[in-house]
Scaffold this active site. Sequence first.
Site, PDB file in Angstrom:
ATOM      1  N   ARG A 163      -1.335  -0.643  -8.512  1.00 60.53           N
ATOM      2  CA  ARG A 163      -2.726  -0.290  -8.187  1.00 60.53           C
ATOM      3  C   ARG A 163      -2.786   1.241  -8.272  1.00 60.53           C
ATOM      4  O   ARG A 163      -1.990   1.916  -7.617  1.00 60.53           O
ATOM      5  CB  ARG A 163      -3.097  -0.732  -6.776  1.00 60.53           C
ATOM      6  N   ASP A 183       0.837  -1.198   0.000  1.00 60.95           N
ATOM      7  CA  ASP A 183       0.000   0.000   0.000  1.00 60.95           C
ATOM      8  C   ASP A 183       0.877   1.255   0.000  1.00 60.95           C
ATOM      9  O   ASP A 183       2.012   1.222   0.467  1.00 60.95           O
ATOM     10  CB  ASP A 183      -0.860   0.059   1.279  1.00 60.95           C
TER      11      ASP A 183
HETATM   12  P1  FAD Z   1     -13.763   9.906  -5.005  1.00 55.97           P
HETATM   13  O1  FAD Z   1     -13.718  11.047  -5.969  1.00 55.97           O
HETATM   14  O2  FAD Z   1     -13.262  10.136  -3.624  1.00 55.97           O
HETATM   15  O3  FAD Z   1     -15.227   9.339  -4.908  1.00 55.97           O
HETATM   16  C1  FAD Z   1     -16.010   9.042  -6.037  1.00 55.97           C
HETATM   17  C2  FAD Z   1     -17.349   8.499  -5.565  1.00 55.97           C
HETATM   18  O4  FAD Z   1     -17.125   7.231  -4.953  1.00 55.97           O
HETATM   19  C3  FAD Z   1     -18.013   9.330  -4.467  1.00 55.97           C
HETATM   20  O5  FAD Z   1     -18.811  10.338  -5.017  1.00 55.97           O
HETATM   21  C4  FAD Z   1     -18.826   8.282  -3.732  1.00 55.97           C
HETATM   22  O6  FAD Z   1     -19.992   7.991  -4.444  1.00 55.97           O
HETATM   23  C5  FAD Z   1     -17.932   7.074  -3.802  1.00 55.97           C
HETATM   24  N1  FAD Z   1     -17.053   6.951  -2.627  1.00 55.97           N
HETATM   25  C6  FAD Z   1     -15.734   7.200  -2.539  1.00 55.97           C
HETATM   26  N2  FAD Z   1     -15.260   6.926  -1.309  1.00 55.97           N
HETATM   27  C7  FAD Z   1     -16.312   6.521  -0.595  1.00 55.97           C
HETATM   28  C8  FAD Z   1     -16.478   6.094   0.746  1.00 55.97           C
HETATM   29  N3  FAD Z   1     -15.472   6.038   1.608  1.00 55.97           N
HETATM   30  N4  FAD Z   1     -17.720   5.726   1.137  1.00 55.97           N
HETATM   31  C9  FAD Z   1     -18.766   5.752   0.285  1.00 55.97           C
HETATM   32  N5  FAD Z   1     -18.666   6.154  -0.998  1.00 55.97           N
HETATM   33  C10 FAD Z   1     -17.467   6.528  -1.427  1.00 55.97           C
HETATM   34  N6  FAD Z   1      -5.285   5.337  -0.874  1.00 55.97           N
HETATM   35  C11 FAD Z   1      -3.988   5.514  -0.577  1.00 55.97           C
HETATM   36  O7  FAD Z   1      -3.561   6.652  -0.325  1.00 55.97           O
HETATM   37  N7  FAD Z   1      -3.121   4.441  -0.552  1.00 55.97           N
HETATM   38  C12 FAD Z   1      -3.518   3.181  -0.858  1.00 55.97           C
HETATM   39  O8  FAD Z   1      -2.705   2.257  -0.835  1.00 55.97           O
HETATM   40  C13 FAD Z   1      -4.880   2.981  -1.198  1.00 55.97           C
HETATM   41  N8  FAD Z   1      -5.347   1.764  -1.527  1.00 55.97           N
HETATM   42  C14 FAD Z   1      -6.625   1.627  -1.989  1.00 55.97           C
HETATM   43  C15 FAD Z   1      -7.081   0.386  -2.430  1.00 55.97           C
HETATM   44  C16 FAD Z   1      -8.323   0.265  -3.015  1.00 55.97           C
HETATM   45  C17 FAD Z   1      -8.767  -1.058  -3.538  1.00 55.97           C
HETATM   46  C18 FAD Z   1      -9.186   1.419  -3.116  1.00 55.97           C
HETATM   47  C19 FAD Z   1     -10.517   1.340  -3.784  1.00 55.97           C
HETATM   48  C20 FAD Z   1      -8.765   2.629  -2.621  1.00 55.97           C
HETATM   49  C21 FAD Z   1      -7.509   2.747  -2.039  1.00 55.97           C
HETATM   50  N9  FAD Z   1      -7.079   3.960  -1.517  1.00 55.97           N
HETATM   51  C22 FAD Z   1      -5.754   4.108  -1.176  1.00 55.97           C
HETATM   52  C23 FAD Z   1      -8.043   5.059  -1.262  1.00 55.97           C
HETATM   53  C24 FAD Z   1      -8.116   6.020  -2.432  1.00 55.97           C
HETATM   54  O9  FAD Z   1      -6.917   6.736  -2.562  1.00 55.97           O
HETATM   55  C25 FAD Z   1      -9.277   7.004  -2.280  1.00 55.97           C
HETATM   56  O10 FAD Z   1      -9.116   7.741  -1.117  1.00 55.97           O
HETATM   57  C26 FAD Z   1     -10.644   6.343  -2.248  1.00 55.97           C
HETATM   58  O11 FAD Z   1     -10.710   5.246  -3.098  1.00 55.97           O
HETATM   59  C27 FAD Z   1     -11.731   7.344  -2.700  1.00 55.97           C
HETATM   60  O12 FAD Z   1     -11.468   7.763  -4.001  1.00 55.97           O
HETATM   61  P2  FAD Z   1     -12.373   7.381  -5.268  1.00 55.97           P
HETATM   62  O13 FAD Z   1     -11.424   7.002  -6.358  1.00 55.97           O
HETATM   63  O14 FAD Z   1     -13.352   6.354  -4.930  1.00 55.97           O
HETATM   64  O15 FAD Z   1     -13.000   8.730  -5.750  1.00 55.97           O
END
Ligand code: FAD
Length: 306
Positions: free
Chosen positions: A183, A130
Amino acid sequence: MLRAVFIGLSENKSLRHFAESSAMGRRMSSRFAAGLEVKDAVAAAKKLNAMGATVSIDNLGENVTNAAEARESAKLYHDMLDELSKDGLKANISLKLTHMGLDVDPALCHDLVSELVDHAVKIDNFVRIDMEGSPYTQKTLDFVHELHRIPGHSGHVGAVIQSYMRRAEADVEKLLSERIRIRLCKGAYKEPADIAFQQKSEVDANYVKLAKTLIKSGVYHGIATHDENIINELKQFAKAESIPASAFEFQMLYGVRRGLQEQLIKEGWGLRVYVPFGTEWYPYFMRRLAERPANALFIAKNMFRN
Ligand code: FAD
């Protein structure tokens, strides 16, 4: 604004102690974590596999403060790899280097993670490292490059890139030059403007640009987002470029956008669900609230519902 508040709270040690030790706190955590023990994560993985999703399991925890804790975290991941292999589950592991002692003893951390990748190689599994906050970006990428170069490790260890980082494109190029699996996510920490895009539109544009590069690269990558517009654009892109669904996977977090997860599986896209478990759930949980503050209201309502 609220995002900054929740990220600030995620670093509050007293609140963390209180939340993680209270029954009410543990109940709240079940919104985004599979449970407290290995068996809970395995049970969640079984259910998700049956639904058609693959899984990546994260033993929650970060920034351990001594070598014994780091060894304990690594042991738990070894046990987890054995469990996954025993049950023939389609699941790999995700870990944070600060949970393996990066702040305490980088050499120990290197050994512990390298042993985990050796274990994964033996059972044909995979270890995702991560990405944490920016003080760790370079160290983490250096680590992944080193681990990947150890004979036999190639294809069994991968990195994470955050599209909010201005350096992300250069990092992607470097990782791709060694065909390291990536990722791609947007990034979950609070970073300053000199190193990270602050506008959502900029983070999203960089995400789409990098995701297209990854999908076309011929290496199997994870496209980690719940952003439906971006997902739709990438599905169209893959179709237009005649890239098969098997060339990459979408990834989402346990408990987030479940309907969208089911829809992707139904449409034949690969989906991996990131399943966190363990007692140290508080910082992870607060970062999920930071992403969507409406979650806090939703959780509060459910806490008081019979
Ligand atoms: P956003 O623009 O934040 O959200 C888009 C839409 O998705 C929102 O409008 C909402 O409908 C939905 N959504 C997003 N988050 C949520 C939530 N928590 N609850 C409910 N609905 C939500 N980040 C790191 O910094 N390091 C990592 O190693 C890391 N690993 C990850 C691994 C996976 C499999 C995933 C999916 C995410 C990971 N993240 C990690 C978190 C990532 O960086 C984002 O903070 C998170 O995924 C929200 O971003 P988004 O792309 O969904 O878009």
